[in-house]
Design an enzyme around this catalytic site. Structure first.
Site, PDB file in Angstrom:
ATOM      1  N   ARG A  17     132.129 -48.791  74.358  1.00  0.00           N
ATOM      2  CA  ARG A  17     132.794 -47.504  74.613  1.00  0.00           C
ATOM      3  C   ARG A  17     134.314 -47.612  74.623  1.00  0.00           C
ATOM      4  O   ARG A  17     135.006 -46.605  74.581  1.00  0.00           O
ATOM      5  CB  ARG A  17     132.300 -46.924  75.940  1.00  0.00           C
ATOM      6  CG  ARG A  17     130.944 -46.232  75.811  1.00  0.00           C
ATOM      7  CD  ARG A  17     130.614 -45.472  77.069  1.00  0.00           C
ATOM      8  NE  ARG A  17     130.057 -46.326  78.098  1.00  0.00           N
ATOM      9  CZ  ARG A  17     129.929 -45.984  79.370  1.00  0.00           C
ATOM     10  NH1 ARG A  17     130.343 -44.800  79.792  1.00  0.00           N
ATOM     11  NH2 ARG A  17     129.394 -46.828  80.244  1.00  0.00           N
ATOM     12  N   GLY A 141     123.019 -46.980  91.664  1.00  0.00           N
ATOM     13  CA  GLY A 141     121.904 -47.498  92.444  1.00  0.00           C
ATOM     14  C   GLY A 141     122.179 -47.294  93.920  1.00  0.00           C
ATOM     15  O   GLY A 141     123.325 -47.402  94.373  1.00  0.00           O
TER      16      GLY A 141
END
Length: 455
Positions: A17, A141
């Site tokens: 990216r 998470g």
């Protein structure tokens, strides 16, 4: 006796990216690569061993890590964070201390925060995970605590229940454990998941199944920013600059327009320095007290002594040294040059490879001609010398103490102490020439205008 420490730095990601030929960990924040930030963090927490995990697509990461004193381990092909840490096993063979897993794309974590991870291990935790309270936890998470100061599990966002998604304590990825236990737990991690990867986070559940104690350690969200794109890189730079500006002001530095001043990771500025708007500090700058740096100046690899002044629009390049109360003014460039106490170059001057004595005055438009196309040469200007405006000093050349040069001179030979050096054509006058010139030119102009009207 203090337990020995190791740092495992994960830097093998593809970084697609970033859209860059440069490996992601080698992009810079605050004038320092993100990998170097993490290696410095490992040093700051006293890591006796460092292992950087790199990918086959980025040998430059390996080179940079080894140049900084880190061992390296190749992850090829990449198969997740658990696999990446396992790749460091051979490099830590026989190491019995504690290890922390860090990342080559997370440059803002403070050493105090990582110290808290090691402290949790020293206090009896088998695994310590660094977490943070997220403003928006979506995508992270979650750290599931057991209510008794323990960490029960790490649940990925896509696999979390509604109740678990409401938890704001999120996983940073940083994790600590005793080295033998870390690799033992990793040997039980499988890749039976949607991505077919080995997740480092799975070792928490494995440790809990063995009855081992796991603990979550909290850090600030601002420190946990990971860089995956150019936008993230800009965000990390902005966060670093905001932190450094605040630290500078708390240390007694006046920033007139803080948001317009940019620092490097190693900028050192003493108290009672004033920095005007739109100043950029590149790497390697030290500034003593009572200095004023005026607007639109760029300073890199330079030192400024007490009471010195630079700018506006000054450029101090690597090797520039301003002595106490020396002054470099507007549109003055200094490179590998030392200005003694009280020396002044107030405007429109280039000083390269030069020694300027105390209280010497450098007139506007002075140039030290230090490069002959093949080699650099040095200019020496003695104490109290006066260099007239628009002087070219062709190095190597020495101007003696107290000597003067006439304005417009080209100096190619040494000038003795207290002498005046002149190197320019003698002035002559032609009486009435200017008036006759204007009359002739006006007549030509009138004729040209007349022809233009006929056409």
């Amino acid at each position: 006796m203090k337990t020995s420490r190791a740092a495992i730095i994960l830097a093998a990601g593809q970084g697609t990216r970033m859209k860059s030929a440069l490996a992601k960990p080698l992009h810079s924040v605050g004038g320092r690569s993100m990998l170097d930030w993490t290696l410095a963090l490992a040093d700051a927490v006293g890591a006796d061993r460092k292992v950087t995990v790199w990918g086959a697509h980025s040998p430059a990461v390996k080179d940079a890590a080894e140049a900084a004193g880190s061992a390296t381990a190749l992850q090829d092909p990449p198969q997740g964070t658990g696999h990446a840490v396992a790749c460091a096993k051979d490099a830590l063979d026989g190491f019995e201390g504690h290890a922390v897993v860090l990342y080559g794309d997370t440059p803002l974590i403070r050493h105090e925060t990582v110290e808290a991870v090691f402290s949790a291990l020293a206090e009896g935790a088998s695994i310590a995970v660094l977490g943070f309270e997220a403003d928006d936890p979506a995508g992270y998470g979650r750290l599931i605590e057991d209510g008794a100061d323990g960490l029960d599990a790490i649940v990925e966002d896509r696999e979390a229940s509604e109740a678990e998604r409401a938890i704001r304590l999120c996983n940073s990825g940083v994790l600590g454990a005793p080295v033998p236990l870390l690799f033992d737990l990793l040997s039980e991690v499988t890749n039976e998941n949607a991505k077919g990867e080995y997740y480092l986070t799975d070792i928490v559940a494995i440790a809990r199944s063995r009855g081992l104690k796991c603990k979550a350690v909290r850090g600030a969200q601002a420190e946990m920013l990971g860089v995956n794109s150019r936008s993230d890189l800009a965000e990390a730079e902005a966060a670093f600059q905001a932190r450094r500006r605040q630290e500078m002001m708390e240390g007694g530095v006046t920033l007139i327009a803080p948001d317009t001043v940019f620092f490097s990771h190693d900028t050192r500025i003493a108290a009672d320095v004033v920095v005007e708007p739109n100043v950029v500090f590149g790497p390697g700058v030290s500034v003593a007290s009572n200095v004023r740096i005026k607007a639109f100046s760029h300073i890199e690899g330079a030192s400024l002594g007490e009471g010195a002044e630079a700018g506006p629009f000054a450029r101090l390049r690597p090797g520039a040294e301003l002595g106490a109360n020396a002054k470099v003014g507007n549109f003055v460039e200094v490179k590998k040059a030392r200005l003694g106490e009280g020396a002044k170059a107030s405007h429109l001057t280039y000083l390269g490879d030069t020694d300027v004595g105390a209280h010497a005055n450098i007139g506007a438009g002075t140039i030290t001609c230090n490069y002959d196309g093949f080699f650099k040469h040095r200019t020496v200007i003695g104490e109290g010398a006066f260099i007239g405006s628009n002087t070219s000093l062709v190095a190597p050349v020495t101007i003696g103490a107290g000597a003067m040069t006439g304005s417009g001179s080209v100096i190619t030979e040494d000038v003795p102490d207290n002498a005046l050096a002149l190197s320019r054509a003698r002035q002559s006058e032609k009486p009435g020439w200017a008036q006759r010139f204007r009359e002739v030119m006006q007549a030509r102009k009138t004729k040209a205008q007349a022809r233009s009207k006929k056409d």
